[in-house]
Design an enzyme around this catalytic site. Structure first.
Site, mmCIF file in Angstrom:
data_model
loop_
_atom_site.group_PDB
_atom_site.id
_atom_site.type_symbol
_atom_site.label_atom_id
_atom_site.label_comp_id
_atom_site.label_asym_id
_atom_site.label_seq_id
_atom_site.Cartn_x
_atom_site.Cartn_y
_atom_site.Cartn_z
ATOM 1 C CE1 TYR A 156 65.997 45.191 65.564
ATOM 2 C CE2 TYR A 156 66.082 47.547 66.056
ATOM 3 C CZ TYR A 156 66.704 46.379 65.650
ATOM 4 O OH TYR A 156 68.044 46.404 65.327
ATOM 5 C CE LYS A 160 68.631 44.066 68.173
ATOM 6 N NZ LYS A 160 69.619 42.970 68.204
#
Length: 261
Positions: A156, A160
């Site tokens: 994750y 990002k």
């Protein structure tokens, strides 16, 4: 007033940003994964111009969403802004899509790239990153997690960082477009979890501001924000070599090229 498309806006921060924009008099097109979510989104924001439907986990699905958005462009003119909000969270287990890609990467990174490349160019682009990107490594050599043991939080955070790299790469590639990234804070959404400590009432404001405001502080490009203020991004996000490699990797995987300036 502006027209804004927001990916992943049937719930959560995307819908909150849409409601803020609509309350301020802007026209909003929502996006939902499927027909049931689209119905819920339309009920939650009856003033929305439209809801486009499509699952961003596949390349074909992302293409289809872009095609629907472009139909609205053909009917009513270009969008003033696109907010790339769609994402899945750090609790995501490892699973592959029908394209053979990690599900988290496909939605968080690749779909943002595909939508950027295929939607008729708006005046502003806004990409949602995360505070977790600050300590991430881009790991473009193993972007598909073929050499490492899966870690959802790391994947994750990397995704990002990729979104921030994409925002800054587009800022350079398209100098006529304001392209920025932001972190909304760790807030108690379904993705963030009930124990998240940040201010939910602030989480959706920066993306709406960057998409529409005439404030000179918002009319910039290649910057990173948190709660309406510029802040430093992960230094890797500014690396032109990594920016180029990310664009090349996403183009190879998707078969979609970002148009030149």
């Amino acid at each position: 007033m502006s027209r804004v498309f927001i990916s992943g806006s049937s719930t959560g921060l995307g819908l909150m940003a849409a409601k803020k924009l609509a309350a301020d008099g802007h026209s909003v097109v929502l996006h939902a994964r499927d027909a049931a979510r689209a119905k819920d989104a339309a009920a939650a924001l009856p003033s929305a111009e439209a809801v486009v439907t499509g699952d961003l986990e596949t390349i074909a699905g992302a293409r289809h969403v872009a095609e629907q958005v472009n139909e609205h462009v053909n009917e009513r003119g270009a969008f003033d802004a696109v907010i790339h909000n769609a994402a899945v969270g750090y609790r995501e287990p490892y699973r592959k899509t029908s394209d053979g890609l990690p599900h988290l990467f496909a939605i968080n990174t690749l779909s943002a790239y595909i939508l950027t490349a295929l939607i008729h160019r708006p005046s502003r682009l806004v990409y949602l990153s995360s505070g977790m990107h600050h300590d991430a490594d881009a790991n473009l050599g193993d972007i598909l997690w073929q050499q490492r043991r899966w870690n959802g939080a790391t994947a994750y955070a990397e995704s990002k960082l990729h979104d921030t790299l994409l925002a800054f790469a587009i800022a350079k590639r398209w100098p006529d477009v304001l392209s920025n990234a932001l972190e909304p804070g760790w807030v108690p959404t379904r993705m963030g979890g009930p124990g998240a400590p940040d201010d939910m009432q602030q989480a959706h404001l920066t993306q709406a501001w960057l998409a529409t405001s005439d404030d000179p502080r918002a009319r910039v490009s290649g910057e990173y924000f948190y709660h309406l203020k510029r802040m430093a991004a992960n230094p890797q996000a500014h690396d032109p070599v990594l920016q180029r490699r990310l664009l090349e990797t996403c183009a190879e995987l998707s078969g979609v090229e970002v148009p030149p300036a």
